[in-house]
Write an enzyme that holds these catalytic residues in place. Structure first.
Site, PDB file in Angstrom:
ATOM      1  N   ASP A  16       2.345  -6.798  -2.453  1.00 12.19           N
ATOM      2  CA  ASP A  16       2.409  -7.253  -3.828  1.00 12.19           C
ATOM      3  C   ASP A  16       3.134  -6.150  -4.602  1.00 12.19           C
ATOM      4  O   ASP A  16       3.119  -4.986  -4.197  1.00 12.19           O
ATOM      5  CB  ASP A  16       0.988  -7.448  -4.359  1.00 12.19           C
ATOM      6  CG  ASP A  16       0.961  -7.707  -5.845  1.00 12.19           C
ATOM      7  OD1 ASP A  16       1.594  -8.686  -6.288  1.00 12.19           O
ATOM      8  OD2 ASP A  16       0.330  -6.918  -6.564  1.00 12.19           O
ATOM      9  N   ARG A  17       3.768  -6.492  -5.707  1.00 14.87           N
ATOM     10  CA  ARG A  17       4.527  -5.504  -6.474  1.00 14.87           C
ATOM     11  C   ARG A  17       3.672  -4.788  -7.525  1.00 14.87           C
ATOM     12  O   ARG A  17       3.351  -3.625  -7.375  1.00 14.87           O
ATOM     13  CB  ARG A  17       5.736  -6.182  -7.140  1.00 14.87           C
ATOM     14  CG  ARG A  17       6.733  -5.181  -7.722  1.00 14.87           C
ATOM     15  CD  ARG A  17       7.846  -5.863  -8.490  1.00 14.87           C
ATOM     16  NE  ARG A  17       7.462  -5.959  -9.904  1.00 14.87           N
ATOM     17  CZ  ARG A  17       8.273  -6.329 -10.873  1.00 14.87           C
ATOM     18  NH1 ARG A  17       9.511  -6.690 -10.607  1.00 14.87           N
ATOM     19  NH2 ARG A  17       7.852  -6.380 -12.115  1.00 14.87           N
ATOM     20  N   ASP A  18       3.306  -5.506  -8.576  1.00 11.45           N
ATOM     21  CA  ASP A  18       2.658  -4.897  -9.735  1.00 11.45           C
ATOM     22  C   ASP A  18       1.177  -4.619  -9.473  1.00 11.45           C
ATOM     23  O   ASP A  18       0.432  -5.506  -9.088  1.00 11.45           O
ATOM     24  CB  ASP A  18       2.812  -5.812 -10.947  1.00 11.45           C
ATOM     25  CG  ASP A  18       4.273  -6.090 -11.259  1.00 11.45           C
ATOM     26  OD1 ASP A  18       5.070  -5.141 -11.242  1.00 11.45           O
ATOM     27  OD2 ASP A  18       4.619  -7.260 -11.505  1.00 11.45           O
ATOM     28  N   ASN A  59       4.597 -12.591  -7.760  1.00 13.98           N
ATOM     29  CA  ASN A  59       4.652 -13.597  -8.827  1.00 13.98           C
ATOM     30  C   ASN A  59       5.274 -12.930 -10.048  1.00 13.98           C
ATOM     31  O   ASN A  59       4.818 -11.864 -10.460  1.00 13.98           O
ATOM     32  CB  ASN A  59       3.246 -14.075  -9.207  1.00 13.98           C
ATOM     33  CG  ASN A  59       2.579 -14.905  -8.134  1.00 13.98           C
ATOM     34  OD1 ASN A  59       3.225 -15.418  -7.225  1.00 13.98           O
ATOM     35  ND2 ASN A  59       1.274 -15.038  -8.237  1.00 13.98           N
ATOM     36  N   CYS A  93       8.351 -15.401  -6.964  1.00 16.21           N
ATOM     37  CA  CYS A  93       8.055 -16.675  -7.609  1.00 16.21           C
ATOM     38  C   CYS A  93       8.304 -16.495  -9.101  1.00 16.21           C
ATOM     39  O   CYS A  93       7.570 -15.762  -9.758  1.00 16.21           O
ATOM     40  CB  CYS A  93       6.612 -17.110  -7.378  1.00 16.21           C
ATOM     41  SG  CYS A  93       6.187 -18.581  -8.351  1.00 16.21           S
TER      42      CYS A  93
END
Length: 182
Positions: A16-18, A59, A93
């Site tokens: 996941d990024r954030d 996302n 996304c």
């Protein structure tokens, strides 16, 4: 895991990024605001040293909400590549939560797309993230998951996670040891 059951070797780890790889700056459109999470570079270096492919599944509803452009999103992601090394795939996304797309986590679309881009099976993949949506997306795709909680991770998400690590380096060690349960 049942006695005698073994996991497939880990060939890819998706992040996941954030809140996982970088500090969470809501709807970040400014590469100058990107700050790597503690241990992120070390964790990624370990994976790359072992020949494990890496990717990001994120996302980014700010695009669908009109809060940032695709160009600004790409600039932020490019800054992350500069700080942490290039990822083999970025799966994003851009949809709002109410659009009902198949890619938005907790649905499996981003994980499945990343596995296809990396030419790995979900069973050979571990997803590392900071929310239940990350864990649920991994499970829905047939991948393993490791949750790395941060201050906004809910207690019920921690309790429901199949594997929890204190930080990214520990999460990667767990992934490499094939100790990340489905």
């Amino acid at each position: 895991m049942n006695a005698g059951q073994t996991h497939a070797a880990v060939r890819a780890v998706l992040f996941d990024r954030d809140g996982t790889l970088v500090e969470d700056v809501p709807y970040n459109a400014d590469p100058a605001l990107v700050r790597a999470m503690p241990g992120a570079r070390e964790a990624l270096d370990q994976l790359r040293l072992h020949g494990v492919r890496t990717g990001v599944v994120t996302n980014q509803s700010g695009v669908g909400r009109g809060l940032l452009t695709v160009a600004r999103l790409r600039a932020v992601n490019a800054r992350i590549d500069e700080l942490l090394g290039r990822f083999s795939t970025w799966q994003v996304c851009p949809h709002r939560p109410d659009e009902g797309c198949a890619c938005r986590k907790p649905r499996p679309g981003l994980v499945l797309a990343a596995c296809a881009a990396l030419d790995v099976r979900p069973v050979e993949t571990v997803v590392i993230g900071d929310t239940g949506a990350d864990v649920d997306a991994a499970r829905a795709a047939g991948a393993r998951a490791v949750l790395v909680p941060n201050p906004v991770t809910r207690p019920d998400e921690i309790d429901a996670a199949p594997a929890v690590a204190d930080n990214l380096v520990a999460a990667v060690r767990l992934a490499l040891s094939s100790g990340a349960p489905v």
